[in-house]
Structure formats: C-alpha cells, structure tokens
Write a protein that holds these residues in place. Sequence first.
Motif, PDB file in Angstrom:
ATOM      1  N   GLY A   1      -0.973   5.576   2.955  1.00  0.00           N
ATOM      2  CA  GLY A   1       0.355   4.945   2.969  1.00  0.00           C
ATOM      3  C   GLY A   1       0.874   4.740   4.377  1.00  0.00           C
ATOM      4  N   LEU A   2       0.648   5.720   5.244  1.00  0.00           N
ATOM      5  CA  LEU A   2       1.102   5.591   6.633  1.00  0.00           C
ATOM      6  C   LEU A   2       0.304   4.536   7.382  1.00  0.00           C
ATOM      7  CD1 LEU A   2       1.810   9.304   7.564  1.00  0.00           C
ATOM      8  CD2 LEU A   2       3.454   7.482   7.138  1.00  0.00           C
ATOM      9  N   PHE A   3      -0.997   4.403   7.074  1.00  0.00           N
ATOM     10  CA  PHE A   3      -1.788   3.331   7.694  1.00  0.00           C
ATOM     11  C   PHE A   3      -1.264   1.965   7.283  1.00  0.00           C
ATOM     12  CE2 PHE A   3      -5.634   6.353   7.938  1.00  0.00           C
ATOM     13  CZ  PHE A   3      -5.250   6.789   9.178  1.00  0.00           C
ATOM     14  N   CYS A   4      -0.909   1.818   6.013  1.00  0.00           N
ATOM     15  CA  CYS A   4      -0.355   0.536   5.551  1.00  0.00           C
ATOM     16  C   CYS A   4       0.968   0.229   6.252  1.00  0.00           C
ATOM     17  CB  CYS A   4      -0.145   0.561   4.041  1.00  0.00           C
ATOM     18  SG  CYS A   4      -1.674   0.597   3.104  1.00  0.00           S
ATOM     19  N   LEU A   5       1.802   1.242   6.406  1.00  0.00           N
ATOM     20  CA  LEU A   5       3.080   1.053   7.093  1.00  0.00           C
ATOM     21  C   LEU A   5       2.867   0.716   8.566  1.00  0.00           C
ATOM     22  CD1 LEU A   5       6.071   1.225   6.316  1.00  0.00           C
ATOM     23  CD2 LEU A   5       6.055   3.556   7.168  1.00  0.00           C
ATOM     24  N   MET A   6       1.877   1.355   9.194  1.00  0.00           N
ATOM     25  CA  MET A   6       1.573   1.068  10.599  1.00  0.00           C
ATOM     26  C   MET A   6       1.102  -0.380  10.766  1.00  0.00           C
ATOM     27  SD  MET A   6      -1.311   2.736  13.061  1.00  0.00           S
ATOM     28  CE  MET A   6      -2.584   1.957  12.111  1.00  0.00           C
TER      29      MET A   6
ATOM     30  N   GLY B   1       0.800  -1.225   0.000  1.00  0.00           N
ATOM     31  CA  GLY B   1       0.000   0.000   0.000  1.00  0.00           C
ATOM     32  C   GLY B   1       0.830   1.270   0.000  1.00  0.00           C
ATOM     33  N   VAL B   2       2.060   1.207   0.485  1.00  0.00           N
ATOM     34  CA  VAL B   2       2.930   2.378   0.473  1.00  0.00           C
ATOM     35  C   VAL B   2       3.273   2.760  -0.964  1.00  0.00           C
ATOM     36  CG1 VAL B   2       5.158   3.283   1.247  1.00  0.00           C
ATOM     37  CG2 VAL B   2       3.817   1.830   2.747  1.00  0.00           C
ATOM     38  N   ALA B   3       3.458   1.772  -1.818  1.00  0.00           N
ATOM     39  CA  ALA B   3       3.720   2.059  -3.232  1.00  0.00           C
ATOM     40  C   ALA B   3       2.487   2.693  -3.869  1.00  0.00           C
ATOM     41  CB  ALA B   3       4.102   0.775  -3.959  1.00  0.00           C
ATOM     42  N   GLY B   4       1.305   2.239  -3.486  1.00  0.00           N
ATOM     43  CA  GLY B   4       0.080   2.843  -3.987  1.00  0.00           C
ATOM     44  C   GLY B   4      -0.056   4.287  -3.539  1.00  0.00           C
ATOM     45  N   SER B   5       0.412   4.566  -2.335  1.00  0.00           N
ATOM     46  CA  SER B   5       0.391   5.934  -1.837  1.00  0.00           C
ATOM     47  C   SER B   5       1.301   6.826  -2.676  1.00  0.00           C
ATOM     48  CB  SER B   5       0.824   5.964  -0.378  1.00  0.00           C
ATOM     49  OG  SER B   5       0.969   7.286   0.070  1.00  0.00           O
ATOM     50  N   GLY B   6       2.460   6.322  -2.998  1.00  0.00           N
ATOM     51  CA  GLY B   6       3.380   7.088  -3.843  1.00  0.00           C
ATOM     52  C   GLY B   6       2.804   7.357  -5.219  1.00  0.00           C
ATOM     53  N   ALA B   7       2.153   6.364  -5.785  1.00  0.00           N
ATOM     54  CA  ALA B   7       1.514   6.547  -7.090  1.00  0.00           C
ATOM     55  C   ALA B   7       0.376   7.559  -6.993  1.00  0.00           C
ATOM     56  CB  ALA B   7       1.001   5.214  -7.613  1.00  0.00           C
ATOM     57  N   GLY B   8      -0.376   7.523  -5.881  1.00  0.00           N
ATOM     58  CA  GLY B   8      -1.471   8.474  -5.689  1.00  0.00           C
ATOM     59  C   GLY B   8      -0.974   9.903  -5.572  1.00  0.00           C
ATOM     60  N   ILE B   9       0.122  10.100  -4.860  1.00  0.00           N
ATOM     61  CA  ILE B   9       0.685  11.447  -4.715  1.00  0.00           C
ATOM     62  C   ILE B   9       1.160  11.964  -6.073  1.00  0.00           C
ATOM     63  CG2 ILE B   9       2.603  12.748  -3.701  1.00  0.00           C
ATOM     64  CD1 ILE B   9       2.312  10.897  -1.240  1.00  0.00           C
ATOM     65  N   GLY B  10       1.787  11.090  -6.835  1.00  0.00           N
ATOM     66  CA  GLY B  10       2.213  11.494  -8.185  1.00  0.00           C
ATOM     67  C   GLY B  10       1.043  11.864  -9.066  1.00  0.00           C
ATOM     68  N   THR B  11      -0.037  11.123  -8.973  1.00  0.00           N
ATOM     69  CA  THR B  11      -1.235  11.422  -9.769  1.00  0.00           C
ATOM     70  C   THR B  11      -1.850  12.749  -9.356  1.00  0.00           C
ATOM     71  OG1 THR B  11      -1.663   9.060  -9.989  1.00  0.00           O
ATOM     72  CG2 THR B  11      -3.503  10.536 -10.440  1.00  0.00           C
ATOM     73  N   VAL B  12      -1.907  13.009  -8.050  1.00  0.00           N
ATOM     74  CA  VAL B  12      -2.493  14.262  -7.556  1.00  0.00           C
ATOM     75  C   VAL B  12      -1.711  15.459  -8.082  1.00  0.00           C
ATOM     76  CG1 VAL B  12      -2.790  15.666  -5.465  1.00  0.00           C
ATOM     77  CG2 VAL B  12      -3.614  13.320  -5.518  1.00  0.00           C
TER      78      VAL B  12
END
Length: 136
Positions: free
Chosen positions: A122-127, A78-89
């Motif tokens: 992403g932080l929730f996935c890391l937690m 999910g952290v990788a998905g977070s990175g992709a989401g930030i790039g998309t935003v």
Amino acid sequence: MYAYSKFFTSPAVLCVGSRVLARPISVSCFNRRDPTLEQQALVPVSQSGLSRYIQTSAVSLDIDTAAKFIGAGAATVGVAGSGAGIGTVFGSLIIGYARNPSLKQQLFSYAILGFALSEAMGLFCLMVAFLILFAM
C-alpha cells in the motif's frame, strides 16, 4: 437582395465573424473590447498583414495535468487493496486462533508478517502516486 449578400460575404465581415467564433466564450464575455481590433477588422485581411497562429501550449498543459491526476488516482487503488489485505490477514488470525488456541504465538507472528507485507504494498502504491503528481 444582392447588396445584402454582398455585405455579409465581404472579407471584413468574414474576418470579424470568424474571430468572434474562434474565441472562447469566457474571453468574449468577460474581456473589454479593444477598439484597435475593431478598426483592424474593417481593413481587408490582405492589407492588414495579420496572421493568426495556433497556440497549443495551454491545452497541452491541461492534458498533461489531467493525465497526472488520472495516473495518480489509478496508482492509489492499490491502497484499498492493502486495506483489504490487512483485514484478511487479521480475520484469518482470529479464525486460526479460534480453531487452535495453542498456536497463538506462532499465528500472531505470521499475522504481523502478513500485515507488514500488505502495508508495504500500500505504501509503494502511495509513493508511486506522489511521484506521478510531484516528480514529473
């Protein structure tokens, strides 16, 4: 021929052979031989009173540890998905600003909101990954 087959099917030889085959290779290669075990192997099993129990605690611990690592690895995807989401935003922010520069302030506030939500996921996935590794 009969004496040869009788020697290799005696209980003492079967006991020694099965004991060597049941031990892991690392134990057989790196540990010293205990003379008491060799002397006990020559006594038939019925007279020695030895019984061998199956111990599964080390194997169970290894399986639990492997399951923790696999679960933590799956949770960090999910952290990788977070990175992709930030790039998309922020990519959408640049495209929106290029189309209509007069909405710069409103587009930027929406982009910051999207960044915060994506980063929170992403932080929730890391937690969850750290909880799987260290809390269980």
